[in-house]
Design a protein around this motif. Structure first.
Motif, PDB file in Angstrom:
ATOM      1  N   LEU A 320       0.716  -1.183  -0.031  1.00 58.11           N
ATOM      2  CA  LEU A 320      -0.041  -0.109   0.063  1.00 58.11           C
ATOM      3  C   LEU A 320       1.101   1.343  -0.035  1.00 58.11           C
ATOM      4  N   ALA A 321       1.801   1.326   0.957  1.00 54.97           N
ATOM      5  CA  ALA A 321       2.680   2.578   1.125  1.00 54.97           C
ATOM      6  C   ALA A 321       3.581   2.585  -0.248  1.00 54.97           C
ATOM      7  N   ASP A 322       3.936   1.707  -1.057  1.00 58.09           N
ATOM      8  CA  ASP A 322       4.601   1.624  -2.193  1.00 58.09           C
ATOM      9  C   ASP A 322       3.965   2.195  -3.214  1.00 58.09           C
ATOM     10  N   ASN A 323       2.520   1.731  -3.285  1.00 61.19           N
ATOM     11  CA  ASN A 323       1.660   2.342  -4.306  1.00 61.19           C
ATOM     12  C   ASN A 323       1.244   3.795  -4.237  1.00 61.19           C
ATOM     13  N   LEU A 324       0.834   4.169  -3.117  1.00 62.32           N
ATOM     14  CA  LEU A 324       0.559   5.538  -2.682  1.00 62.32           C
ATOM     15  C   LEU A 324       1.689   6.517  -2.826  1.00 62.32           C
ATOM     16  N   ALA A 325       2.899   6.018  -2.664  1.00 61.91           N
ATOM     17  CA  ALA A 325       4.208   6.840  -2.993  1.00 61.91           C
ATOM     18  C   ALA A 325       4.293   7.137  -4.340  1.00 61.91           C
ATOM     19  N   ARG A 326       3.833   6.140  -5.153  1.00 59.14           N
ATOM     20  CA  ARG A 326       3.975   6.308  -6.668  1.00 59.14           C
ATOM     21  C   ARG A 326       3.190   7.104  -7.197  1.00 59.14           C
ATOM     22  N   THR A 327       1.827   7.245  -6.731  1.00 56.00           N
ATOM     23  CA  THR A 327       1.119   8.224  -7.210  1.00 56.00           C
ATOM     24  C   THR A 327       0.168   9.266  -6.185  1.00 56.00           C
ATOM     25  N   PRO A 328       1.078   9.777  -5.299  1.00 54.88           N
ATOM     26  CA  PRO A 328       0.384  10.612  -4.278  1.00 54.88           C
ATOM     27  C   PRO A 328      -0.672  11.554  -4.699  1.00 54.88           C
ATOM     28  N   ASP A 329      -0.686  12.036  -5.954  1.00 57.21           N
ATOM     29  CA  ASP A 329      -1.954  12.855  -6.333  1.00 57.21           C
ATOM     30  C   ASP A 329      -3.123  12.162  -6.620  1.00 57.21           C
ATOM     31  N   ASP A 330      -3.006  10.755  -6.847  1.00 60.51           N
ATOM     32  CA  ASP A 330      -4.091  10.112  -7.152  1.00 60.51           C
ATOM     33  C   ASP A 330      -4.436   8.846  -6.408  1.00 60.51           C
TER      34      ASP A 330
END
Ligand SMILES: Cc1cc2nc3c(=O)[nH]c(=O)nc-3n(C[C@H](O)[C@H](O)[C@H](O)COP(=O)(O)OP(=O)(O)OC[C@H]3O[C@@H](n4cnc5c(N)ncnc54)[C@H](O)[C@@H]3O)c2cc1C
Length: 414
Positions: A320-330
């Protein structure tokens, strides 16, 4: 800047605490909401396999945890009558093979290490005594409705993570079905190491298989206590951790006709047993909606026969953290990628855990084949059969489950 963004997590169990730390490490602010007034030590042991310890070590908790963990040398599998079936090497062999250790730890020690790290992190706000009740999405993100004692309160963020456990309120709010009772009860106890016979103090996880019941035990608290889990087929379905159980009721499941005297005497040692009715649910095809998702037991409650519930929550947190960090604006897109990356693996683990439950409790005639398989396969091959599980690493979405992984018979443990 991602750090100006607030992610709200409901539930400060192992999953919620891990997610808070990993999100903060990825540059987010986190509001962690926990219904309990204080996070008390639940007195039980937990096994942490390399897929989970790798993440905890990367999070910087390795040294802190090493002070409390016990490193089992092996999983010793035995029959109810005391026959030896297999010895799966752990210890250095597992660490060499998977690049991370296999640990047994008291749940309270793990929780305290995570909690201390959360409280030391200025980007995480932990609100105890705060029950999450509902959420609404709006143009700027979402508002989460909570209750603090008699008072209603709102929290605001860009995403909401339901890490609120087996009986998740957020999973109900997302209109998913409730977990199902699986006709099994786990009895748990902790005893001082010197109160049990030598065989039960061995530096290993021991797994005793019998008809309609099995027993698992291993040292925790640096080897000073023995954690015992006895799982029996039963119709007692009361939810919760804290029900007291009577020793005589437990022993009635371990008849002297099937179970050897040393195991019956071992189960007679604890003065206090706690009972836990076991639930799981079929894998969910859809976990969340928009910027809302589930994590840990809320998303994929599983039976404990593969010792993976907490490990899956820790893996979820990393992905989850990895994916949120990739697209923090979406955040909604990031959350859908997280769900896609996790659904197949967690479903496989749920299924493998359930399979072990059947295999562990087989009646005598079918147990002959199981026992033959375990004896012939030997420990090294049995360990290799865990590669799909223990060799997991955070990887780009869609590649987290190794091709060809076939979780069939897993001679595992609770
Ligand atoms: C007998 C047994 C043995 C096990 N052994 C192992 C093992 O060896 N290894 C392993 O990896 N796993 C094991 N597990 C599984 C493991 O314990 C769980 O999978 C894991 O603790 C789940 O963590 P979680 O954070 O998802 O949920 P929980 O630990 O249940 O945390 C949920 C938190 O959310 C809070 N909460 C709930 N509702 C709300 C709300 N509305 N608002 C705010 N807060 C809320 C709760 O108070 C709680 O603190 C075992 C389980 C059992 C039953």
């Amino acid at each position: 800047m991602a750090s100006s963004r607030n992610v709200i997590i409901a539930g400060a169990g192992i999953g919620g605490l891990s997610a808070a730390l990993m999100l903060a490490q990825s540059g987010f602010r986190v509001t962690l909401l926990e219904q309990a007034e204080r996070l008390s030590e639940t007195g039980a042991g937990i096994q942490l396999s390399p897929n989970a310890t790798r993440i905890l070590i990367a999070l910087g908790l390795g040294e802190r945890l090493r002070a409390d963990v016990f490193v089992p040398e092996a999983v010793a599998i035995k029959t109810a009558s005391g026959g030896r079936l297999a010895r799966i090497p752990l210890g250095e062999a597992a660490e060499r093979r998977y690049g991370a250790p296999y640990w047994a730890i008291h749940r309270g020690d793990l929780q305290t290490a995570l909690l201390d790290a959360v409280q030391a992190n200025p980007d995480i706000v932990l609100r105890l005594g705060t029950k999450v009740e509902n959420f609404v999405e709006h143009a700027k993100g979402l508002s989460v409705a909570c209750r603090r004692g008699a008072f209603a309160a709102d929290e605001h963020g860009i995403a909401l993570i339901g890490a609120d456990g087996l009986w998740s309120a957020l999973r109900s709010r997302l209109k998913h079905p409730a977990p199902q009772f699986r006709q099994r009860t786990a009895w748990r106890a902790l005893v001082p190491v010197e109160s049990v016979e030598e065989e039960f103090r061995a530096p290993e996880v021991q797994l005793w298989l019998g008809r309609n019941a099995h027993v698992v035990h291993y040292p925790v608290k640096s080897g000073t206590l023995i954690n015992i889990v006895a799982i029996v087929n039963d119709n007692w379905a009361q939810p919760g951790w804290a029900a007291e159980g009577e020793r005589e009721e437990l022993l009635a499941h371990f008849s002297p006709w099937s179970w050897c005297l040393p195991v019956r005497e071992f189960l007679s040692v604890p003065d206090r047993w706690l009972k836990w009715a076991l639930y799981d649910m079929p894998p969910l095809n859809v976990w969340g909606d928009g910027p809302v998702t589930l994590l840990g037991d809320a998303a994929h409650p599983m039976l404990p026969f593969l010792a993976q519930g907490a490990a899956m929550a820790i893996e979820d947190a990393a992905v989850l953290a990895d994916n949120l960090a990739r697209t923090p604006d979406d955040p909604a897109a990031a959350i859908r990628r997280y769900e896609r990356a996790r659904r197949k693996r967690t479903a496989q683990v749920q299924q493998a855990a359930r399979g072990n439950g059947r295999i562990y409790h087989l009646p005598a005639a079918e147990a002959v084949l199981r026992n033959l398989f375990l004896r012939v396969a030997g420990g090294k091959l049995l360990l290799r059969r865990y590669n799909w599980l223990y060799d997991w690493r955070t990887a780009p979405p869609g590649t987290t489950v190794r091709p060809g992984a076939l979780p069939r018979l897993q001679a595992g443990e609770d």
